[in-house]
Design an enzyme around this catalytic site. Structure first.
Site, PDB file in Angstrom:
ATOM      1  N   TYR A  42      -1.946  -0.948  10.390  1.00  0.00           N
ATOM      2  CA  TYR A  42      -2.095  -1.309   8.970  1.00  0.00           C
ATOM      3  C   TYR A  42      -0.891  -0.850   8.137  1.00  0.00           C
ATOM      4  O   TYR A  42      -0.314  -1.634   7.381  1.00  0.00           O
ATOM      5  CB  TYR A  42      -3.391  -0.719   8.400  1.00  0.00           C
ATOM      6  CG  TYR A  42      -3.580  -0.999   6.926  1.00  0.00           C
ATOM      7  CD1 TYR A  42      -3.994  -2.258   6.494  1.00  0.00           C
ATOM      8  CD2 TYR A  42      -3.333  -0.022   5.961  1.00  0.00           C
ATOM      9  CE1 TYR A  42      -4.164  -2.531   5.134  1.00  0.00           C
ATOM     10  CE2 TYR A  42      -3.501  -0.288   4.610  1.00  0.00           C
ATOM     11  CZ  TYR A  42      -3.914  -1.533   4.206  1.00  0.00           C
ATOM     12  OH  TYR A  42      -4.080  -1.807   2.865  1.00  0.00           O
TER      13      TYR A  42
ATOM     14  N   SER B 101       0.851  -1.191   0.000  1.00  0.00           N
ATOM     15  CA  SER B 101       0.000   0.000   0.000  1.00  0.00           C
ATOM     16  C   SER B 101       0.881   1.233   0.000  1.00  0.00           C
ATOM     17  O   SER B 101       1.966   1.232   0.607  1.00  0.00           O
ATOM     18  CB  SER B 101      -0.890   0.026   1.247  1.00  0.00           C
ATOM     19  OG  SER B 101      -1.490   1.300   1.396  1.00  0.00           O
TER      20      SER B 101
HETATM   21  N1  LIG Z   1      -8.604  -0.790  -1.541  1.00  0.00           N
HETATM   22  C1  LIG Z   1      -7.620  -0.004  -1.157  1.00  0.00           C
HETATM   23  O1  LIG Z   1      -7.760   1.232  -1.029  1.00  0.00           O
HETATM   24  C2  LIG Z   1      -6.262  -0.604  -0.911  1.00  0.00           C
HETATM   25  C3  LIG Z   1      -5.178   0.275  -0.830  1.00  0.00           C
HETATM   26  C4  LIG Z   1      -3.922  -0.259  -0.602  1.00  0.00           C
HETATM   27  C5  LIG Z   1      -3.746  -1.629  -0.477  1.00  0.00           C
HETATM   28  N2  LIG Z   1      -4.834  -2.456  -0.540  1.00  0.00           N
HETATM   29  C6  LIG Z   1      -4.599  -3.895  -0.369  1.00  0.00           C
HETATM   30  O2  LIG Z   1      -5.196  -4.597  -1.435  1.00  0.00           O
HETATM   31  C7  LIG Z   1      -5.429  -5.950  -1.040  1.00  0.00           C
HETATM   32  C8  LIG Z   1      -6.811  -6.363  -1.504  1.00  0.00           C
HETATM   33  O3  LIG Z   1      -7.782  -5.617  -0.813  1.00  0.00           O
HETATM   34  P1  LIG Z   1      -9.057  -4.981  -1.518  1.00  0.00           P
HETATM   35  O4  LIG Z   1      -8.903  -3.522  -1.487  1.00  0.00           O
HETATM   36  O5  LIG Z   1      -9.308  -5.650  -2.810  1.00  0.00           O
HETATM   37  O6  LIG Z   1     -10.181  -5.333  -0.429  1.00  0.00           O
HETATM   38  P2  LIG Z   1     -11.366  -6.360  -0.398  1.00  0.00           P
HETATM   39  O7  LIG Z   1     -12.326  -6.115  -1.511  1.00  0.00           O
HETATM   40  O8  LIG Z   1     -11.866  -6.314   0.998  1.00  0.00           O
HETATM   41  O9  LIG Z   1     -10.666  -7.756  -0.686  1.00  0.00           O
HETATM   42  C9  LIG Z   1      -9.938  -8.447   0.290  1.00  0.00           C
HETATM   43  C10 LIG Z   1      -9.830  -9.896  -0.137  1.00  0.00           C
HETATM   44  O10 LIG Z   1      -9.096 -10.603   0.856  1.00  0.00           O
HETATM   45  C11 LIG Z   1      -9.871 -11.736   1.281  1.00  0.00           C
HETATM   46  N3  LIG Z   1      -9.638 -12.007   2.676  1.00  0.00           N
HETATM   47  C12 LIG Z   1      -9.852 -11.185   3.753  1.00  0.00           C
HETATM   48  N4  LIG Z   1      -9.577 -11.804   4.891  1.00  0.00           N
HETATM   49  C13 LIG Z   1      -9.178 -13.073   4.552  1.00  0.00           C
HETATM   50  C14 LIG Z   1      -8.776 -14.209   5.294  1.00  0.00           C
HETATM   51  N5  LIG Z   1      -8.723 -14.173   6.627  1.00  0.00           N
HETATM   52  N6  LIG Z   1      -8.441 -15.317   4.615  1.00  0.00           N
HETATM   53  C15 LIG Z   1      -8.506 -15.361   3.273  1.00  0.00           C
HETATM   54  N7  LIG Z   1      -8.868 -14.319   2.513  1.00  0.00           N
HETATM   55  C16 LIG Z   1      -9.213 -13.194   3.152  1.00  0.00           C
HETATM   56  C17 LIG Z   1     -11.316 -11.329   1.041  1.00  0.00           C
HETATM   57  O11 LIG Z   1     -12.134 -12.469   0.790  1.00  0.00           O
HETATM   58  P3  LIG Z   1     -13.049 -13.268   1.858  1.00  0.00           P
HETATM   59  O12 LIG Z   1     -13.748 -12.265   2.703  1.00  0.00           O
HETATM   60  O13 LIG Z   1     -13.938 -14.065   0.958  1.00  0.00           O
HETATM   61  O14 LIG Z   1     -12.089 -14.120   2.602  1.00  0.00           O
HETATM   62  C18 LIG Z   1     -11.186 -10.561  -0.263  1.00  0.00           C
HETATM   63  O15 LIG Z   1     -11.172 -11.449  -1.352  1.00  0.00           O
HETATM   64  C19 LIG Z   1      -5.229  -5.964   0.480  1.00  0.00           C
HETATM   65  O16 LIG Z   1      -3.978  -6.556   0.771  1.00  0.00           O
HETATM   66  C20 LIG Z   1      -5.225  -4.507   0.863  1.00  0.00           C
HETATM   67  O17 LIG Z   1      -4.489  -4.255   2.031  1.00  0.00           O
HETATM   68  C21 LIG Z   1      -6.072  -1.972  -0.771  1.00  0.00           C
END
Ligand SMILES: NC(=O)c1ccc[n+]([C@@H]2O[C@H](COP(=O)([O-])OP(=O)(O)OC[C@H]3O[C@@H](n4cnc5c(N)ncnc54)[C@H](OP(=O)(O)O)[C@@H]3O)[C@@H](O)[C@H]2O)c1
Length: 266
Positions: A150, A137
């Site tokens: 985080y 991130s």
């Molecule tokens: N969106 C942003 O602004 C942003 C910015 C910087 C970095 N990121 C990073 O991007 C990555 C993806 O996040 P996203 O933004 O796409 O959010 P998201 O839509 O909430 O997706 C998160 C994914 O991780 C899975 N997950 C969560 N807890 C889990 C667990 N205990 N075991 C297995 N799978 C799990 C969720 O699926 P289930 O609930 O089905 O398990 C979902 O598929 C993360 O690493 C996040 O830190 C996001």
């Protein structure tokens, strides 16, 4: 045929990686907790692209459920690309954080991410090829902006990637850290935040498409929202200068106890 294993494929960034890699003809292994969402995505992508898709429903913070995913990374058909994307956030002050929630965050963002990379990299190094995409991130650069742990977990993911690259690039393995800014996904609501209060949101398809341009260029660090690459290059150059001054056998002059202080202490 090349196979990619994507964690956190049930929504957001991981689901878009699944769509884009399937469109490129990759077979996929989709991992997350929500089995029904993974199965629906698998069906969609098999129909659209004729690729083979496995689904592993697993909670990556539970050792017994992480283990089959680690086993899959070590087994055949070989995994050529690991998209180490599953992650979550935790809104709120460090001082007020629930220890159980902090532990879960560390288990997912740090421990699982590390162990998945470890399981994948052994075969990749043996074969002399393969790739790991670690989703970090841009908050790694702004730890003061969001209180709590985080940003620290994402800083870890970035430095792990840099360290890994130093180790495995010469062995034919490519590693990339992707540093999104705020991206429109479910993470805000899941972390106890409110997406309507987040400024400058990037659409998730734009984020992943840009990250894949960085992947195709074999960038080590890809920061899709950063307009001027020279900013990153200047930061890296300054880091090199700083690091080169950090490994001396004597403390810097400004930390030496002066004669006056010694007299006072005796
Ligand atoms: N969106 C942003 O602004 C942003 C910015 C910087 C970095 N990121 C990073 O991007 C990555 C993806 O996040 P996203 O933004 O796409 O959010 P998201 O839509 O909430 O997706 C998160 C994914 O991780 C899975 N997950 C969560 N807890 C889990 C667990 N205990 N075991 C297995 N799978 C799990 C969720 O699926 P289930 O609930 O089905 O398990 C979902 O598929 C993360 O690493 C996040 O830190 C996001």
């Amino acid at each position: 045929m090349t196979t990619a294993l994507i964690t956190g494929a049930s929504s957001g960034i991981g689901a878009v990686y699944a769509r884009r890699l399937a469109a490129r003809g990759y077979d996929l292994v989709l991992v997350a907790r929500a089995a029904s969402r993974l199965k629906a995505l698998a069906e969609e992508l098999r129909d659209a692209h004729g690729v083979t898709i496995e689904v592993i429903a697993a909670d990556l913070v539970v050792d017994l459920e992480l283990e089959p995913v680690l086993q899959r990374l070590r087994s055949n058909p070989q995994i050529d690309i690991l998209v180490n994307n599953a992650g979550t956030g935790l809104i709120g002050d460090f001082a007020a954080a629930d220890p159980a929630k902090m532990t879960n965050l560390l288990r997912l963002n740090v421990v699982a991410t590390t162990m998945l990379a470890s399981a994948a990299i052994i075969g990749m190094v043996e074969r002399g090829n393969g790739a790991i995409i670690n989703v970090a991130s841009a908050l790694a650069f702004q730890p003061e902006y969001l209180r709590g742990i985080y940003a620290a977990t994402k800083s870890y993911v970035m430095t792990l990637t840099q360290s890994l690259a130093a180790e495995v690039t010469s062995k034919g393995v490519y590693v990339q850290a992707v540093l999104p800014g705020a991206t429109r996904t479910e993470i805000f609501e899941r972390s106890g935040g409110d997406i309507s209060k987040v400024a400058n949101l990037m659409e998730v398809e734009d984020l992943v498409d840009a990250a894949l341009v960085g992947f195709d260029r074999k960038e080590l660090i890809t920061i899709p929202p950063l307009p001027d690459l020279a900013t990153w290059e200047a930061f890296e150059q300054a880091r090199g200068v700083l690091a080169s001054g950090c490994f001396n056998s004597q403390p810097a002059a400004r930390y030496r106890i002066g004669q006056r202080d010694l007299r006072r202490d005796s």
